[in-house]
Design an enzyme around this catalytic site. Structure first.
Site, PDB file in Angstrom:
ATOM      1  N   LYS A  80       0.817  -1.209  -0.060  1.00  0.00           N
ATOM      2  CA  LYS A  80      -0.002  -0.274   0.108  1.00  0.00           C
ATOM      3  C   LYS A  80       0.634   1.315   0.081  1.00  0.00           C
ATOM      4  O   LYS A  80       1.996   1.107   0.485  1.00  0.00           O
ATOM      5  CB  LYS A  80      -0.700  -0.173   1.488  1.00  0.00           C
ATOM      6  CG  LYS A  80      -1.928   0.888   1.221  1.00  0.00           C
ATOM      7  CD  LYS A  80      -3.122   0.089   0.664  1.00  0.00           C
ATOM      8  CE  LYS A  80      -4.421   0.830   0.328  1.00  0.00           C
ATOM      9  NZ  LYS A  80      -5.669   0.278   0.065  1.00  0.00           N
ATOM     10  N   GLY A 177     -20.247   6.766   5.038  1.00  0.00           N
ATOM     11  CA  GLY A 177     -19.445   6.839   4.039  1.00  0.00           C
ATOM     12  C   GLY A 177     -20.159   6.798   2.710  1.00  0.00           C
ATOM     13  O   GLY A 177     -20.516   5.675   2.130  1.00  0.00           O
ATOM     14  N   GLY A 179     -18.977   7.716  -0.406  1.00  0.00           N
ATOM     15  CA  GLY A 179     -18.014   8.179  -1.458  1.00  0.00           C
ATOM     16  C   GLY A 179     -18.192   7.350  -2.694  1.00  0.00           C
ATOM     17  O   GLY A 179     -19.189   6.909  -3.231  1.00  0.00           O
ATOM     18  N   VAL A 181     -17.150   3.711  -3.231  1.00  0.00           N
ATOM     19  CA  VAL A 181     -17.980   2.676  -3.158  1.00  0.00           C
ATOM     20  C   VAL A 181     -19.333   3.028  -2.484  1.00  0.00           C
ATOM     21  O   VAL A 181     -20.494   2.502  -2.889  1.00  0.00           O
ATOM     22  CB  VAL A 181     -17.109   1.950  -1.953  1.00  0.00           C
ATOM     23  CG1 VAL A 181     -17.945   0.869  -1.767  1.00  0.00           C
ATOM     24  CG2 VAL A 181     -15.706   1.643  -2.527  1.00  0.00           C
ATOM     25  N   TYR A 183     -21.381   5.394  -2.508  1.00  0.00           N
ATOM     26  CA  TYR A 183     -22.464   5.515  -3.441  1.00  0.00           C
ATOM     27  C   TYR A 183     -23.301   4.525  -4.268  1.00  0.00           C
ATOM     28  O   TYR A 183     -24.425   4.443  -4.233  1.00  0.00           O
ATOM     29  CB  TYR A 183     -21.901   6.812  -4.454  1.00  0.00           C
ATOM     30  CG  TYR A 183     -22.908   7.082  -5.669  1.00  0.00           C
ATOM     31  CD1 TYR A 183     -24.104   7.755  -5.513  1.00  0.00           C
ATOM     32  CD2 TYR A 183     -22.730   6.356  -6.784  1.00  0.00           C
ATOM     33  CE1 TYR A 183     -25.132   8.101  -6.544  1.00  0.00           C
ATOM     34  CE2 TYR A 183     -23.733   6.483  -7.638  1.00  0.00           C
ATOM     35  CZ  TYR A 183     -24.680   7.405  -7.879  1.00  0.00           C
ATOM     36  OH  TYR A 183     -25.700   7.678  -8.690  1.00  0.00           O
TER      37      TYR A 183
HETATM   38  P1  NAD Z   1     -14.185   7.838  -1.017  1.00  0.00           P
HETATM   39  O1  NAD Z   1     -13.073   8.710  -0.303  1.00  0.00           O
HETATM   40  O2  NAD Z   1     -14.591   8.035  -2.144  1.00  0.00           O
HETATM   41  O3  NAD Z   1     -15.183   7.845   0.158  1.00  0.00           O
HETATM   42  C1  NAD Z   1     -15.073   7.678   1.641  1.00  0.00           C
HETATM   43  C2  NAD Z   1     -16.418   8.697   2.094  1.00  0.00           C
HETATM   44  O4  NAD Z   1     -16.369   8.628   3.341  1.00  0.00           O
HETATM   45  C3  NAD Z   1     -16.142   9.985   1.541  1.00  0.00           C
HETATM   46  O5  NAD Z   1     -17.463  10.593   1.243  1.00  0.00           O
HETATM   47  C4  NAD Z   1     -15.861  10.595   3.014  1.00  0.00           C
HETATM   48  O6  NAD Z   1     -16.344  12.144   3.268  1.00  0.00           O
HETATM   49  C5  NAD Z   1     -16.626   9.618   4.238  1.00  0.00           C
HETATM   50  N1  NAD Z   1     -16.142   9.861   5.360  1.00  0.00           N
HETATM   51  C6  NAD Z   1     -14.761  10.141   5.874  1.00  0.00           C
HETATM   52  N2  NAD Z   1     -14.789  10.121   7.209  1.00  0.00           N
HETATM   53  C7  NAD Z   1     -16.056  10.041   7.655  1.00  0.00           C
HETATM   54  C8  NAD Z   1     -16.726   9.725   8.829  1.00  0.00           C
HETATM   55  N3  NAD Z   1     -16.159  10.046  10.013  1.00  0.00           N
HETATM   56  N4  NAD Z   1     -18.096   9.607   8.902  1.00  0.00           N
HETATM   57  C9  NAD Z   1     -19.023   9.576   7.760  1.00  0.00           C
HETATM   58  N5  NAD Z   1     -18.243   9.706   6.498  1.00  0.00           N
HETATM   59  C10 NAD Z   1     -16.997   9.930   6.484  1.00  0.00           C
HETATM   60  O7  NAD Z   1     -13.378   6.405  -0.376  1.00  0.00           O
HETATM   61  P2  NAD Z   1     -13.929   4.805  -1.315  1.00  0.00           P
HETATM   62  O8  NAD Z   1     -12.935   4.563  -2.394  1.00  0.00           O
HETATM   63  O9  NAD Z   1     -15.338   5.185  -1.325  1.00  0.00           O
HETATM   64  O10 NAD Z   1     -13.462   3.882  -0.404  1.00  0.00           O
HETATM   65  C11 NAD Z   1     -14.248   3.939   0.909  1.00  0.00           C
HETATM   66  C12 NAD Z   1     -13.434   2.593   1.887  1.00  0.00           C
HETATM   67  O11 NAD Z   1     -13.475   1.515   1.218  1.00  0.00           O
HETATM   68  C13 NAD Z   1     -12.128   3.043   2.374  1.00  0.00           C
HETATM   69  O12 NAD Z   1     -11.871   2.473   3.378  1.00  0.00           O
HETATM   70  C14 NAD Z   1     -11.386   2.126   1.213  1.00  0.00           C
HETATM   71  O13 NAD Z   1      -9.992   1.725   1.722  1.00  0.00           O
HETATM   72  C15 NAD Z   1     -12.388   0.919   0.911  1.00  0.00           C
HETATM   73  N6  NAD Z   1     -11.996   0.395  -0.226  1.00  0.00           N
HETATM   74  C16 NAD Z   1     -12.464   0.885  -1.370  1.00  0.00           C
HETATM   75  C17 NAD Z   1     -12.123   0.458  -2.576  1.00  0.00           C
HETATM   76  C18 NAD Z   1     -12.536   1.019  -3.930  1.00  0.00           C
HETATM   77  O14 NAD Z   1     -12.759   0.193  -4.829  1.00  0.00           O
HETATM   78  N7  NAD Z   1     -12.691   2.313  -3.705  1.00  0.00           N
HETATM   79  C19 NAD Z   1     -11.860  -1.084  -2.670  1.00  0.00           C
HETATM   80  C20 NAD Z   1     -11.553  -1.973  -1.593  1.00  0.00           C
HETATM   81  C21 NAD Z   1     -11.842  -1.206  -0.318  1.00  0.00           C
END
Ligand code: NAD
Length: 348
Positions: A80, A177, A179, A181, A183
């Protein structure tokens, strides 16, 4: 000094700190294991309070990637990287060029992609410096819809185990959250007839799911206490801890966030409260399967099939845990560790 101590006390193969004074870049790359293949794991861009905090996160996240890649038998290790800073900066180009050079300096031992705070467009900049990057535009692209689909399947496996049904309509899911994922997950839950209660610290992301799917919202601090069947952490790690476990009024935890348990013992605490925990790296592996089209030359249909098979993996793990009287996180770890052990043996 603290950094040296922290890294010598872990099983990581390599931990590197990178700095570029011209762009203001500061970052870490942690390679946890390359026993199964090159270390694969995304780049997180986050405003950590200190370098020490960022280091702790990259160590935990890279270890999680080893387990995530090992469990489904992928020929990939775990790594990572982190860029320290405000991910809303418009001044991204120089930072991602510096990051790309840092990734390239490892000669393919580490392959990066998107994670929190980074996008396929950022990876295009990284690509100008290194070929050891996935998640590119026009290739595997944004992994989030696949990750969300996998989490959705993990939720269904958990409801199958608990209530013998895949039907989510009428259930309430608290999503932390919304974001990338979150959404897509909210969309799928809404379409499946589940009621969603959502929280996000980002008003814009929250407004989007309210406007499109009419979800109910609570403040970020209230999400842990929502009365629901399922809690789905899709923000950051460490959200299942001593304090939040006592607040939870749910029966299943299944979400996308990495390292949801602050400590492994929190899996035990969930079990004691009869809350079914779906190990995070099992539920959120969909993005990696999507990346396999680019990394391993898989057909998109094969990736999709693997994403849907997350359902079977979750059921196997929760059934093993139940039969052996251990936590689900322990059951998943044992399976992943067995794969790594066998690979190590066959390598001699
Ligand atoms: P992202 O940054 O797009 O979304 C995260 C969301 O969480 C944001 O909208 C942010 O404002 C919100 N957030 C942050 N702190 C918060 C809190 N205290 N309370 C409420 N909301 C809060 O990230 P993502 O790509 O959607 O990933 C989300 C999680 O999933 C992460 O932990 C990431 O490591 C994990 N993940 C993502 C993927 C992927 O394909 N994107 C794959 C595996 C794991």
């Amino acid at each position: 000094m603290e950094i040296i101590e922290k890294t010598t006390n872990t099983e990581h193969e390599k931990v590197l700190y990178g700095r570029d004074s011209k762009s203001g870049y500061r970052g870490f790359i942690a390679i946890h294991s390359t026993v199964l293949g090159p270390a694969f794991g995304g780049t997180r861009f986050w405003n950590y309070a200190s370098e020490d905090e960022a280091l702790t996160d990259v160590l935990r996240l890279s270890r999680g990637m080893t387990y995530k890649n090992a469990l489904p038998g992928l020929p990939l290790g775990g790594g990572k990287s982190i860029i320290i800073g405000d991910n809303r900066t418009p001044n991204r180009e120089a930072l991602f060029h510096a990051h790309g050079r840092f990734v390239d300096s490892l000669g393919g031992l580490y392959i990066t992609a998107e994670d929190v705070g980074t996008s396929p467009a950022d990876m295009e900049i990284v690509r100008q410096e290194t070929r050891h990057v996935a998640g590119l535009l026009g290739r595997s692209g944004d992994p989030s819809p696949y990750t969300a689909r996998g989490v959705f399947r993990a939720i269904q496996a958990a409801t199958k185990f608990r209530w013998n049904t895949n039907e989510l309509s009428g259930l309430t899911v608290a999503v932390q959250g919304c974001g990338h994922v979150g959404y897509h997950l909210v969309k799928m839950l809404h379409e499946a007839g589940a009621k969603v209660v959502a929280a996000d610290v980002n008003d814009e992301n929250l407004a989007r799911v309210v406007n499109e799917f009419g979800v109910e919202t609570v403040s970020p601090g209230e999400i842990f206490g929502v009365r629901a069947e399922i809690f789905s952490p899709c923000a950051l790690g460490g959200v299942i801890n001593d304090q939040t476990i006592s607040e939870l009024k749910i029966q299943i935890v299944a979400g996308a966030a990495n390292n949801q348990l602050l400590d492994e013992r929190h899996g035990e605490m969930l079990k004691d409260r009869d809350i079914l925990y779906v190990p995070d790296y099992v539920a959120n592996a969909g993005g990696v399967f999507n990346g396999c089209t680019e990394l391993l030359g898989w057909e998109p249909a094969r990736s999709l099939e693997k994403v849907d098979q997350i359902y079977d993996s979750v059921l196997t793990i929760v059934e093993n845990a139940n039969a052996q009287g251990i936590t689900t996180n322990e059951a998943a770890n044992r399976l992943a560790e067995e794969r790594i052990r066998r690979a190590r043996l066959s390598r001699g």
